[in-house]
Each structure stands twice: as C-alpha cells, then as structure tokens.
Write a protein that holds these residues in place. Structure first.
Motif, PDB file in Angstrom:
ATOM      1  N   SER A  17       0.829  -1.205   0.000  1.00 51.67           N
ATOM      2  CA  SER A  17       0.000   0.000   0.000  1.00 51.67           C
ATOM      3  C   SER A  17       0.859   1.249   0.000  1.00 51.67           C
ATOM      4  N   LEU A  18       0.304   2.316  -0.532  1.00 50.15           N
ATOM      5  CA  LEU A  18       0.910   3.638  -0.481  1.00 50.15           C
ATOM      6  C   LEU A  18      -0.206   4.666  -0.348  1.00 50.15           C
ATOM      7  N   ARG A  19       0.127   5.794   0.266  1.00 47.90           N
ATOM      8  CA  ARG A  19      -0.835   6.894   0.373  1.00 47.90           C
ATOM      9  C   ARG A  19      -0.209   8.135  -0.227  1.00 47.90           C
ATOM     10  N   LEU A  20      -0.822   8.645  -1.271  1.00 51.68           N
ATOM     11  CA  LEU A  20      -0.367   9.879  -1.898  1.00 51.68           C
ATOM     12  C   LEU A  20      -1.154  11.065  -1.338  1.00 51.68           C
ATOM     13  N   SER A  21      -0.480  12.203  -1.291  1.00 51.33           N
ATOM     14  CA  SER A  21      -1.124  13.443  -0.873  1.00 51.33           C
ATOM     15  C   SER A  21      -0.920  14.507  -1.939  1.00 51.33           C
ATOM     16  N   CYS A  22      -1.857  15.435  -2.011  1.00 48.43           N
ATOM     17  CA  CYS A  22      -1.751  16.560  -2.943  1.00 48.43           C
ATOM     18  C   CYS A  22      -2.350  17.783  -2.272  1.00 48.43           C
ATOM     19  N   SER A  23      -1.558  18.846  -2.196  1.00 45.12           N
ATOM     20  CA  SER A  23      -2.024  20.075  -1.563  1.00 45.12           C
ATOM     21  C   SER A  23      -1.951  21.243  -2.536  1.00 45.12           C
ATOM     22  N   ALA A  24      -2.950  22.100  -2.473  1.00 49.32           N
ATOM     23  CA  ALA A  24      -2.969  23.332  -3.255  1.00 49.32           C
ATOM     24  C   ALA A  24      -2.678  24.507  -2.329  1.00 49.32           C
ATOM     25  N   SER A  25      -1.869  25.444  -2.823  1.00 51.31           N
ATOM     26  CA  SER A  25      -1.543  26.620  -2.022  1.00 51.31           C
ATOM     27  C   SER A  25      -1.488  27.844  -2.915  1.00 51.31           C
ATOM     28  N   GLY A  26      -1.506  29.026  -2.288  1.00 50.16           N
ATOM     29  CA  GLY A  26      -1.438  30.266  -3.041  1.00 50.16           C
ATOM     30  C   GLY A  26      -2.713  31.086  -2.878  1.00 50.16           C
ATOM     31  N   LYS A  27      -2.886  32.036  -3.779  1.00 51.37           N
ATOM     32  CA  LYS A  27      -4.039  32.938  -3.699  1.00 51.37           C
ATOM     33  C   LYS A  27      -5.144  32.442  -4.625  1.00 51.37           C
ATOM     34  N   PHE A  28      -6.234  31.994  -4.049  1.00 54.79           N
ATOM     35  CA  PHE A  28      -7.372  31.575  -4.853  1.00 54.79           C
ATOM     36  C   PHE A  28      -8.639  31.730  -4.032  1.00 54.79           C
ATOM     37  N   PHE A  29      -9.765  31.741  -4.755  1.00 58.40           N
ATOM     38  CA  PHE A  29     -11.048  31.885  -4.075  1.00 58.40           C
ATOM     39  C   PHE A  29     -11.633  30.544  -3.683  1.00 58.40           C
ATOM     40  N   ARG A  30     -11.485  29.578  -4.595  1.00 57.55           N
ATOM     41  CA  ARG A  30     -12.167  28.309  -4.339  1.00 57.55           C
ATOM     42  C   ARG A  30     -11.519  27.201  -5.154  1.00 57.55           C
ATOM     43  N   ILE A  31     -11.512  26.010  -4.565  1.00 61.92           N
ATOM     44  CA  ILE A  31     -11.091  24.810  -5.275  1.00 61.92           C
ATOM     45  C   ILE A  31     -12.323  23.976  -5.535  1.00 61.92           C
ATOM     46  N   TYR A  32     -12.528  23.605  -6.755  1.00 62.45           N
ATOM     47  CA  TYR A  32     -13.653  22.752  -7.110  1.00 62.45           C
ATOM     48  C   TYR A  32     -13.195  21.300  -7.101  1.00 62.45           C
ATOM     49  N   ASP A  33     -13.322  20.588  -8.208  1.00 62.73           N
ATOM     50  CA  ASP A  33     -12.894  19.188  -8.242  1.00 62.73           C
ATOM     51  C   ASP A  33     -11.377  19.070  -8.132  1.00 62.73           C
ATOM     52  N   MET A  34     -10.939  17.996  -7.493  1.00 69.12           N
ATOM     53  CA  MET A  34      -9.519  17.620  -7.478  1.00 69.12           C
ATOM     54  C   MET A  34      -9.435  16.142  -7.833  1.00 69.12           C
ATOM     55  N   GLY A  35      -8.318  15.772  -8.451  1.00 71.88           N
ATOM     56  CA  GLY A  35      -8.237  14.373  -8.861  1.00 71.88           C
ATOM     57  C   GLY A  35      -6.822  13.903  -9.101  1.00 71.88           C
ATOM     58  N   TRP A  36      -6.736  12.601  -9.391  1.00 76.68           N
ATOM     59  CA  TRP A  36      -5.460  11.948  -9.672  1.00 76.68           C
ATOM     60  C   TRP A  36      -5.492  11.332 -11.069  1.00 76.68           C
ATOM     61  N   TYR A  37      -4.372  11.475 -11.768  1.00 77.75           N
ATOM     62  CA  TYR A  37      -4.140  10.849 -13.052  1.00 77.75           C
ATOM     63  C   TYR A  37      -2.781  10.168 -12.976  1.00 77.75           C
ATOM     64  N   ARG A  38      -2.526   9.248 -13.893  1.00 70.03           N
ATOM     65  CA  ARG A  38      -1.217   8.612 -13.908  1.00 70.03           C
ATOM     66  C   ARG A  38      -0.757   8.396 -15.333  1.00 70.03           C
ATOM     67  N   GLN A  39       0.560   8.351 -15.480  1.00 65.73           N
ATOM     68  CA  GLN A  39       1.153   8.174 -16.798  1.00 65.73           C
ATOM     69  C   GLN A  39       2.382   7.300 -16.693  1.00 65.73           C
ATOM     70  N   ALA A  40       2.332   6.162 -17.385  1.00 66.49           N
ATOM     71  CA  ALA A  40       3.485   5.269 -17.461  1.00 66.49           C
ATOM     72  C   ALA A  40       4.317   5.650 -18.678  1.00 66.49           C
ATOM     73  N   PRO A  41       5.610   5.285 -18.699  1.00 61.69           N
ATOM     74  CA  PRO A  41       6.477   5.637 -19.830  1.00 61.69           C
ATOM     75  C   PRO A  41       5.898   5.148 -21.152  1.00 61.69           C
ATOM     76  N   GLY A  42       5.832   6.046 -22.131  1.00 61.47           N
ATOM     77  CA  GLY A  42       5.356   5.682 -23.451  1.00 61.47           C
ATOM     78  C   GLY A  42       3.860   5.535 -23.579  1.00 61.47           C
ATOM     79  N   LYS A  43       3.128   5.881 -22.508  1.00 64.32           N
ATOM     80  CA  LYS A  43       1.667   5.733 -22.551  1.00 64.32           C
ATOM     81  C   LYS A  43       0.991   7.081 -22.305  1.00 64.32           C
TER      82      LYS A  43
END
Length: 119
Positions: A17-43
């Motif tokens: 198992s692994l647990r990934l994290s993703c954080s947004a920072s900076g100046k913004f009003f709102r975050i809507y959808d967030m998600g994960w994508y992946r890309q293997a070499p050559g794909k």
C-alpha cells in the motif's frame, strides 16, 4: 500564484500500500474538483480518481475496489490510498485541481510523484 504539490510516492512490493497526498496553495477563491491521473512511460495519461468539494467520488476502472480518494477541504488537500498494488500500477501520479482565482478558473497540475511497484 497557485501551486499544486504531490507527495508520498515511492517503491513498494506487489500487494503493498501507499498513500499519496496533494495540496494546493497560493491565492485563490475556491477549489472545485480535485483528482489523480497517472502516466506510465510511453503511454497516455489516464484518469485514476476524482473528488468534488462536496465529497462525491469517481474512479477509473483501474482504481475501483483498490484505491480510495479522500479530501480535507480545510487543508486544501486530497489523498489517494492505494491498496493491493500491482506492478502495472507503476506510473508517475499527477494531481489535478480545478481552481478559481481572481483572474481565471482553470485546471492546475502538480509535478508528479513516482510510484514503483516491484519485488
């Protein structure tokens, strides 16, 4: 300036198992959808999972039953809990966030975090 940063990748054995994290920072009003994508070499980059700011989740076929996406709106952070990992899960995992700033409403991408599943 908005930043999206992933963390938590690494090397894990098949079945682990692994647990990934993703954080947004900076100046913004709102975050809507967030998600994960992946890309293997050559794909192409593939969809893994997505979560709305209300907590509604959507999963790609490769993630169903093994991965769980969650979100902490107070921390502007999402997580991807990955269980029963397989060698074919080896990829760079990218975080995506739909963010409204004073000047735009668009997608932001992180730099990616490498996940390697190997014995």
């Amino acid at each position: 300036q908005v930043q999206v940063v992933e963390s938590g990748g690494g090397l894990v054995q098949p079945g682990g198992s692994l647990r990934l994290s993703c954080s947004a920072s900076g100046k913004f009003f709102r975050i809507y959808d967030m998600g994960w994508y992946r890309q293997a070499p050559g794909k192409q980059r593939d969809f893994v999972a997505r979560i709305t700011n209300a907590g509604t989740t959507t999963y790609g076929d490769s993630a169903k039953g093994r991965f769980t996406i969650s979100r902490d709106n107070a921390l502007n952070t999402i997580y991807l809990q990955m269980d029963s990992l397989k060698p074919e899960d080896t990829s760079v995992y990218y975080c995506n966030a739909d963010i409204r700033t004073i000047s735009s409403n668009r997608d932001y991408w992180g730099q990616g975090t490498q996940v390697t599943v190997s014995s």
